[in-house]
Design a protein around this motif. Structure first.
Motif, short mmCIF file in Angstrom:
data_model
loop_
_atom_site.label_atom_id
_atom_site.label_comp_id
_atom_site.label_asym_id
_atom_site.label_seq_id
_atom_site.Cartn_x
_atom_site.Cartn_y
_atom_site.Cartn_z
N UNK A 34 -8.82 -72.59 54.49
CA UNK A 34 -9.64 -71.81 53.58
C UNK A 34 -10.97 -71.54 54.26
N UNK A 35 -11.91 -71.02 53.53
CA UNK A 35 -13.24 -70.80 54.08
C UNK A 35 -14.27 -70.97 52.98
N UNK A 36 -15.51 -70.67 53.32
CA UNK A 36 -16.58 -70.90 52.36
C UNK A 36 -16.53 -69.96 51.16
N UNK A 37 -15.84 -68.83 51.27
CA UNK A 37 -15.76 -67.89 50.14
C UNK A 37 -15.13 -68.58 48.92
N UNK A 69 -18.32 -77.59 55.89
CA UNK A 69 -19.00 -77.85 54.63
C UNK A 69 -19.80 -76.63 54.19
N UNK A 70 -19.92 -76.47 52.89
CA UNK A 70 -20.80 -75.46 52.32
C UNK A 70 -21.93 -76.21 51.63
N UNK A 71 -23.19 -75.87 51.99
CA UNK A 71 -24.36 -76.57 51.49
C UNK A 71 -25.22 -75.67 50.63
N UNK A 72 -25.85 -76.26 49.62
CA UNK A 72 -26.91 -75.60 48.85
C UNK A 72 -28.19 -76.33 49.22
N UNK A 78 -19.81 -75.79 60.29
CA UNK A 78 -18.77 -76.65 60.82
C UNK A 78 -19.46 -77.82 61.52
N UNK A 79 -19.04 -79.05 61.20
CA UNK A 79 -19.64 -80.23 61.80
C UNK A 79 -19.17 -80.38 63.23
N UNK A 80 -20.11 -80.37 64.12
CA UNK A 80 -19.82 -80.51 65.55
C UNK A 80 -19.17 -81.87 65.81
N UNK A 81 -18.13 -81.86 66.60
CA UNK A 81 -17.45 -83.09 66.98
C UNK A 81 -16.51 -83.65 65.92
#
Length: 184
Positions: free
Chosen positions: A149-152, A128-131, A112-115
Motif C-alpha cells: 500500500x502507500x500513504x494515500x 510511516x505516515x506522520x502528522x 520510509x525508515x532507513x535500514x
C-alpha cells in the motif's frame, strides 16, 4: 507534581511482574519522553539525560531508586504494548493542541525508515505516515502503511485519529486526493 504527561500515561498498563518493579512505570515513561524530545536517540542517551538532569526530574518524578539504567529502560519499552503507548501519546499531543500549546499548522508526510528492510525474511522497509506540529516540532501521530500500500490509504486513517478542526494541514502532492481533501 503531576504534569500533563502523568495524566496521559497513568493508564498505561505495566507489563512487568510486580516483584521486579524497582522503578515506577510512569517515571520511566516520562523520563524517556522528555529525553527523546530533548534529542536522545538511544537507551544510553535516555539514561544519560536522566543522570544529567536529575535535579529537575526530581521535581516532577518520584525517582525513589534514582535514574533507571539503560537496560531497564530498554526492557520496559520492549515489554510495553506499543498500540496502547501510541494511543496515549497521541491523546496527550492532541490535548496540548487543544489548549493552544501546539499551534495550528500540521504537516502530514510519509517516510520510509532507513535500514528497516529485512532482506533475510524478504520484508519490505517500514513506511510511516506522520502528522507533525510545525511550531512545536512534535509528532502528533503516526501510522504504518499496510503492506503493498502507500500513504494515500494511511492518511485518511491518521486524520480520523487527530483533532484537526481549525488547523492548517500541509500535505504533499501524493496526498492531494478527493478522499483526503473531503476528510480534511
Amino acid at each position: 507534581m503531576p504534569t500533563t504527561l502523568h495524566q496521559a500515561f497513568i493508564k498505561l498498563p505495566d507489563p512487568r511482574v510486580r516483584r521486579n518493579r524497582r522503578h515506577s512505570l510512569i517515571d520511566i515513561v516520562i523520563l524517556s519522553i522528555l529525553a527523546v524530545l530533548s534529542g536522545a536517540a538511544s537507551w544510553d542517551a535516555i539514561a544519560l539525560f536522566g543522570r544529567t538532569n536529575i535535579d529537575f526530574l526530581r521535581q516532577i518524578l518520584s525517582l525513589r531508586h534514582g535514574i533507571p539504567s539503560h537496560d531497564t529502560i530498554n526492557r520496559v519499552f520492549s515489554a510495553l504494548n506499543p498500540q496502547a503507548f501510541e494511543q496515549l501519546f497521541m491523546q496527550w499531543a492532541q490535548k496540548l493542541k487543544a489548549t493552544g500549546e501546539i499551534e495550528r499548522v500540521v504537516a502530514i508526510d510519509g517516510k520510509t525508515l532507513r535500514g528497516s528492510k529485512d532482506s533475510f525474511s524478504h520484508a519490505p522497509p517500514l513506511h510511516l505516515v506522520n502528522a507533525w506540529s510545525v511550531e512545536q516540532g512534535i509528532c502528533l501521530g503516526q501510522l504504518r502503511t499496510e503492506a503493498k500500500s502507500n500513504e494515500i490509504t494511511a492518511i485518511p486513517h491518521l486524520l480520523e485519529l487527530l483533532e484537526i478542526k481549525g488547523s492548517i494541514i500541509s500535505i504533499d502532492a501524493m496526498g492531494a486526493q478527493h478522499i483526503i481533501a473531503e476528510r480534511i
